[in-house]
Design a protein around this motif. Structure first.
Motif, mmCIF file in Angstrom:
data_model
loop_
_atom_site.group_PDB
_atom_site.id
_atom_site.type_symbol
_atom_site.label_atom_id
_atom_site.label_comp_id
_atom_site.label_asym_id
_atom_site.label_seq_id
_atom_site.Cartn_x
_atom_site.Cartn_y
_atom_site.Cartn_z
ATOM 1 N N TYR B 42 0.701 -1.344 -0.175
ATOM 2 C CA TYR B 42 0.012 0.012 0.070
ATOM 3 C C TYR B 42 1.111 1.359 0.160
ATOM 4 C CZ TYR B 42 -4.111 -2.884 0.529
ATOM 5 O OH TYR B 42 -5.228 -3.878 0.279
ATOM 6 N N ARG B 159 -3.233 2.605 3.275
ATOM 7 C CA ARG B 159 -4.291 1.918 2.812
ATOM 8 C C ARG B 159 -5.568 2.409 2.559
ATOM 9 N NH1 ARG B 159 -6.756 -3.602 6.068
ATOM 10 N NH2 ARG B 159 -8.256 -1.990 6.361
ATOM 11 N N GLU B 163 -7.263 3.268 -1.034
ATOM 12 C CA GLU B 163 -8.575 2.759 -1.119
ATOM 13 C C GLU B 163 -9.743 3.877 -1.509
ATOM 14 O OE1 GLU B 163 -9.734 0.538 2.183
ATOM 15 O OE2 GLU B 163 -8.658 -1.537 1.432
ATOM 16 N N ILE B 166 -9.032 4.378 -5.193
ATOM 17 C CA ILE B 166 -9.692 3.528 -5.945
ATOM 18 C C ILE B 166 -11.161 3.479 -6.144
ATOM 19 C CG2 ILE B 166 -10.437 0.865 -5.985
ATOM 20 C CD1 ILE B 166 -7.565 0.456 -4.909
ATOM 21 N N LEU B 170 -13.522 4.358 -9.447
ATOM 22 C CA LEU B 170 -14.816 3.422 -9.608
ATOM 23 C C LEU B 170 -15.931 4.397 -9.803
ATOM 24 C CD1 LEU B 170 -14.447 0.620 -6.960
ATOM 25 C CD2 LEU B 170 -13.972 0.418 -9.402
ATOM 26 N N ILE B 171 -15.967 5.544 -9.206
ATOM 27 C CA ILE B 171 -17.131 6.560 -9.427
ATOM 28 C C ILE B 171 -17.117 6.933 -10.541
ATOM 29 C CG2 ILE B 171 -18.020 8.633 -8.640
ATOM 30 C CD1 ILE B 171 -17.540 7.842 -5.790
ATOM 31 N N CYS B 173 -15.699 5.580 -13.200
ATOM 32 C CA CYS B 173 -16.308 4.721 -14.319
ATOM 33 C C CYS B 173 -17.856 4.626 -14.340
ATOM 34 C CB CYS B 173 -15.888 3.113 -13.767
ATOM 35 S SG CYS B 173 -14.055 3.049 -13.966
ATOM 36 N N SER B 174 -18.316 4.695 -13.226
ATOM 37 C CA SER B 174 -19.912 4.708 -13.289
ATOM 38 C C SER B 174 -20.611 6.028 -13.727
ATOM 39 C CB SER B 174 -20.462 4.566 -11.999
ATOM 40 O OG SER B 174 -19.933 3.553 -11.129
ATOM 41 N N VAL B 176 -19.828 7.370 -16.442
ATOM 42 C CA VAL B 176 -19.646 7.326 -18.007
ATOM 43 C C VAL B 176 -20.958 7.069 -18.504
ATOM 44 C CG1 VAL B 176 -18.527 6.011 -19.963
ATOM 45 C CG2 VAL B 176 -17.176 6.731 -18.069
ATOM 46 N N ALA B 177 -21.414 6.284 -17.618
ATOM 47 C CA ALA B 177 -22.965 5.775 -17.978
ATOM 48 C C ALA B 177 -23.722 7.109 -18.290
ATOM 49 C CB ALA B 177 -23.360 4.763 -17.401
ATOM 50 N N ILE B 178 -23.776 7.979 -17.176
ATOM 51 C CA ILE B 178 -24.439 8.885 -16.924
ATOM 52 C C ILE B 178 -24.137 9.958 -18.255
ATOM 53 C CG2 ILE B 178 -24.752 11.237 -15.867
ATOM 54 C CD1 ILE B 178 -25.471 9.673 -13.575
ATOM 55 N N THR B 180 -22.941 9.186 -20.931
ATOM 56 C CA THR B 180 -23.496 8.800 -22.204
ATOM 57 C C THR B 180 -24.825 9.266 -22.480
ATOM 58 O OG1 THR B 180 -22.090 6.809 -22.013
ATOM 59 C CG2 THR B 180 -23.765 6.718 -23.714
ATOM 60 N N THR B 181 -25.552 9.079 -21.395
ATOM 61 C CA THR B 181 -27.048 9.580 -21.758
ATOM 62 C C THR B 181 -27.097 10.936 -21.825
ATOM 63 O OG1 THR B 181 -27.613 7.650 -20.002
ATOM 64 C CG2 THR B 181 -29.291 9.232 -20.536
ATOM 65 N N GLY B 183 -24.981 12.740 -23.022
ATOM 66 C CA GLY B 183 -24.649 13.122 -24.383
ATOM 67 C C GLY B 183 -25.652 12.759 -25.545
ATOM 68 N N ILE B 184 -26.114 11.789 -25.350
ATOM 69 C CA ILE B 184 -27.245 11.273 -26.162
ATOM 70 C C ILE B 184 -28.415 12.266 -26.263
ATOM 71 C CG2 ILE B 184 -29.167 9.573 -26.699
ATOM 72 C CD1 ILE B 184 -27.397 7.398 -25.726
#
Lengths: 451, 459
Positions: B42, B159, B163, B166, B170-171, B173-174, B176-178, B180-181, B183-184
């Motif tokens: 760590y 540690r 963490e 990390i 991860l947030i 990454c999540s 990206v879905a928002i 995308t929407t 963006g659409i």
């Protein structure tokens, strides 16, 4: 009292008996419908595959001409190839070399090919040059010229060079064309057709495996030499981008949502979002790509980069949903044991939960990538249907993709030749799909046994 | 080349950072027997993170600004009398010559003295700026490394910090879905709004004539953009597809679920699911070269005039595509109906088919309706089959044996290979896309709601 019940019981039994035949018929019919439905579905699968196979297999062989080509110095009147002088800059040498190659290109290569063809033809065969030159593919002269450019020492020698037969020759030799049609409806002249038959007999024309399908790029002027290499490389670059981006993003996102996310408005929103994205029509992703990646960010048109990004966004929901399902399936005992031994939540997830779900995640990823590979519509909107006659060396070069190449070929007006070609390309695409799915199934069974 | 040098150096630096962090942590824990909060890896990771983040930020900023600076410098190398005599194209050619000279590749023809000088200057400038960048990046990395390494102490909660990093990742990454929407929706809405500045929305939504000019023919005449012909075409094809897919898919699911032997099911189910994995372009080609001509010949034989490319052709083949979708979803839903319901019906003397028709199907109905809605949304959004096999005739008519056009076909036609969104000709694609998006979104939401609601019923 007892009489009436007995009577009514007997009556009821009669009633039931009377209806029994009808009910059994209904049962049998229902069962029959089920079997018919299954047979229809299986029949569609069988029909589709046999149709594609039957049409596509002939396109894997191709008419080849084996010619004795003489590099006649009287026809090929050209300066010797330039030699690099000491102290000459790269640019100067290159322009000199290009000038020489231009000069070589100006030579009358058709004469060389014509001479080779006439040599292979029987003595005294009557055919004029224009008709004769419809037999080999129009890129034959490029092939012969290329042999000379690579080895200028060939001048004055005679060597054997294989060239492709033209699309019409190929059709005639394979019998794709009705031989009884009148002259007016034939693409090839009567002497040319006769000569092809002679060539087939004396071994000048042979049917060989169509390597050019895999080693060449698409071509407009020389359809018989058109191949899939450019499309394969375009697909390769796009899939590389999808794998590099979609897998970490999807798995990361699934881990966050499943393991860390607090139950809040925001995470609810993300969840609804992902479920909806999974059901958005693919063409809408194409519109997104056209507006955002091409028009706003000015990514290069028809580049695998833009295509790969669009496909990544399309594949993400699939991977996220599958990974979440896999994470959900891990038994709570494993988590509690890890936490109980003093692991932090992150350690629990990355050291214990994730390895167990690895097979499912891998399978989902492969299936997602396979889906992305077959997608056509969004790529049309970001210009990947442009005609590209080069192999993309980087994700920023112009390229096309395998399914788009199929779309482009099916629209070719030379139907006799391109329908089998398209089916052959479809077979290549389906082969990739089946391979990927087989790998997914194999890996799952293999890894799940070990886990 | 330069990219590889930078990437290689970065990797070396990261490895070094990890190693240094790890070794210091190790020295701490072994030397004086103190209890260190975090384990060595760590500390190593934390130091590597501290090294990586500033370097990457710096490189990103550099990559953003350096092309502009280099361009400005190259222009400034040109003598003013040369500069004034050049138009934009000439300037670009001149700059390319200087860049070629600087790279050592050389140029064709006579090299002018000012070009020679500029080339040498540019080469020196490029080397210098590369070295500066390298030094600055390395300096930042080493600075981050030393600072982080100095922080390492037995009490450092390395540690927890790693963490936290990390979880931030991860947030992201999540998110990206928002994005995308967003963006659409943003791209569809803004471009559709621009389209509605050219064309009245009423004319679009209620117009009965679809006669757009194609984007390549210029903006002389706006054309007519009535949605109704496309909408009827879309709905007609979807209806035909559902007429094929629903009976076949549902009966197949019932048979496999209730009647079929386990071994038969094991073989047949995956074969039907193959249909779902086949790319739609393949279906389109199949419809165009096999199904269409077959239907036309069949029509001739029985005295009907059926076009080879028609709503019927596209709908039939699309129905085949949707069969596995309906059959797997229905299968899942039938599986969820509790056994006790069925056993009750059998106990009353019902035959198997009566049980299915009167007990199983009503119980599963909401879920199956949800599956149908999802399938309809799929049919509406499907593109390649209709592009190839529907015939592209955007005329308002009700005969399924004639060619029609759909929303998706028109999107492809209006936007293919063209991204110059200046006129209504290409912008209309976004208005169509928005319509399609909203239609499928509504269907999906209703379907998901019904399916979910139903699934909870027996829990």
């Amino acid at each position: 009292m007892t009489d009436t019940t007995l009577a009514s019981a007997a009556e009821r039994r009669k009633l039931v008996r009377a209806g029994l035949a009808r009910r059994h018929l209904g049962e049998r019919l229902f069962r029959l419908f089920g079997i018919v439905a299954i047979c229809l579905a299986l029949g569609f699968v069988a029909l589709l595959f046999t149709d594609v196979l039957r049409k596509g297999i002939p396109a894997f062989t191709q008419a080849n001409l084996r010619l004795e080509v003489t590099f006649d110095p009287e026809v090929l009147n050209v300066d010797p190839a330039p030699v690099r002088a000491a102290g000459q800059s790269d640019a100067d040498y290159r322009s000199q070399r290009l000038a020489w190659e231009r000069q070589v290109a100006m030579l009358n290569w058709n004469t060389v090919i014509e001479a080779a063809l006439r040599r292979a033809a029987p003595e005294g065969f009557e055919i004029d040059s224009r008709q004769l030159l419809t037999i080999p593919e129009s890129d034959a002269r490029h092939r012969v010229r290329q042999a000379f450019v690579e080895n200028p020492g060939l001048l004055g020698q005679t060597v054997t060079i294989d060239v492709l037969g033209s699309a019409n020759t190929d059709n005639w030799a394979k019998g794709n064309i009705n031989r009884d049609l009148g002259d007016a409806q034939q693409q090839l002249s009567a002497p040319a057709r006769a000569l092809i038959d002679i060539f087939e007999e004396n071994g000048t024309i042979t049917q060989g495996f169509a390597w050019s399908l895999f080693t060449n790029v698409d071509s407009r002027s020389a359809p018989a030499s058109a191949g899939l290499l450019g499309a394969l490389m375009g697909t390769f670059w796009m899939m590389l981008i999808v794998i590099v981006l979609a897998v970490p993003l999807g798995v990361g996102s699934a881990i966050y949502l499943e393991e860390f996310a607090p139950k809040s408005r925001l995470t609810d929103l993300i969840e609804v979002n992902i479920n909806n994205l999974a059901a958005v029509p693919s063409i809408v992703f194409g519109l997104l790509g056209a507006a955002v990646f091409i028009n706003w960010f000015r990514l290069p048109l028809s580049a695998p980069l833009a295509g790969g990004l669009v496909l990544t966004l399309m594949t993400l929901p699939t991977i996220i949903i599958a990974t979440r399902a896999a994470l959900k399936g891990v038994s709570p005992a494993l988590r509690q044991a890890a936490l109980g031994m003093g692991a932090s939540k992150t350690q629990m997830v990355f050291h214990h939960v994730l390895p167990v779900t690895f097979p499912s995640i891998l399978t989902a990823t492969i299936i997602g990538v396979a889906q992305a590979m077959g997608e056509t519509a969004p790529l049309l909107l970001i210009g990947m249907n442009a005609f590209v006659a080069s192999v993309p060396g980087t994700p920023l070069d112009q390229a096309t993709a395998l399914p788009v190449q199929i779309f482009l070929w099916q629209g070719n007006e030379n139907r006799n030749f391109f329908e089998p070609r398209t089916s052959a390309a479809i077979m290549v695409l389906l082969a990739f799909m089946i391979t990927l799915n087989a790998i997914a199934i194999f890996l799952r069974s293999r890894l799940e046994k070990r886990a | 080349m330069n990219t590889f040098i930078v990437a290689g150096l970065l990797i070396v630096l990261l490895g070094l950072a990890y190693q240094l962090g790890w070794s210091k942590s190790r020295a701490l824990s072994t030397a004086n027997g103190v209890r260190v909060h975090s384990r060595g890896q760590y500390h190593g990771t934390l130091v590597a993170l501290w090294t990586l983040v500033p370097v990457v930020l710096f490189l990103a900023i550099w990559a953003f600004f350096s092309p502009g600076v280099t361009h400005w410098y190259t222009v400034s190398l040109l003598p003013t009398e040369v500069l004034t005599g050049l138009d934009q194209l000439g300037l670009n050619a001149q700059l390319q010559r200087i860049r070629d000279l600087a790279s050592g590749f050389g140029v064709t023809g006579e090299v002018q003295p000012f070009e020679q000088a500029a080339g040498e200057n540019l080469a020196r400038f490029q080397l210098l700026s590369f070295l500066i960048m390298l030094a600055a990046a390395a300096g930042l990395g080493v600075l981050g490394l030393t600072l982080a390494r100095r922080r390492i102490s037995p009490r450092l909660r390395a540690r927890n910090e790693v963490e936290r990093a990390i979880s931030v990742l991860l947030i992201a990454c999540s998110a990206v879905a928002i994005f995308t929407t967003v963006g659409i929706v943003a791209s569809l809405v803004t471009e559709a709004f621009r389209f509605f500045t050219y064309i009245n929305p009423l004319d679009f939504f209620f117009g009965t004539v679809w006669a757009p000019r194609f984007s390549s023919t210029g903006t002389g005449d706006a054309g007519q953009y009535g949605l109704l012909p496309l909408l009827t075409g879309t709905l007609m094809i979807s209806a035909i597809a559902m007429l094929v897919a629903v009976p076949v898919g549902l009966m197949a699911a019932i048979y496999l679920n209730q009647y079929a032997h386990a071994n038969v099911r094991k073989i047949v189910k995956p074969i039907i699911e193959i249909l779902a994995g086949i790319p739609t372009i393949v279906y389109g080609f199949f419809a165009l070269v096999t199904v269409g001509p077959f239907l036309r010949d069949f029509g001739n034989a029985v005295g009907l005039s059926i076009s080879a490319t028609s709503a019927l052709t596209a709908g039939l083949v699309m129905g085949v595509m949707i069969i596995p979708f309906i059959s797997s979803l229905s299968d899942d839903i039938l599986n969820q109906v509790p056994r006790t319901l069925r056993d009750g019906a059998y106990g009353l003397g019902a035959t198997q088919s009566e049980t299915i028709r009167n007990v199983l199907l009503p119980a599963a109905l909401p879920g199956i309706v949800g599956a149908f809605l999802l399938a309809v949304s799929r049919a509406i959004g499907e593109t390649m089959i209709v592009v190839l096999a529907a015939g592209n005739a955007p005329i308002l008519r009700g005969n399924p044996l004639e060619p029609v056009s759909t929303i998706t076909v028109s999107i492809v036609n209006q936007l293919t290979g063209d991204t110059d969104f200046t006129g209504p000709q290409s912008l209309v694609a976004f208005a169509l896309g928005l319509t399609l998006f909203i239609m499928t979104l509504c269907l999906n939401i209703v379907a998901l709601y019904i399916v979910r609601r139903f699934r909870e019923q027996y829990e």
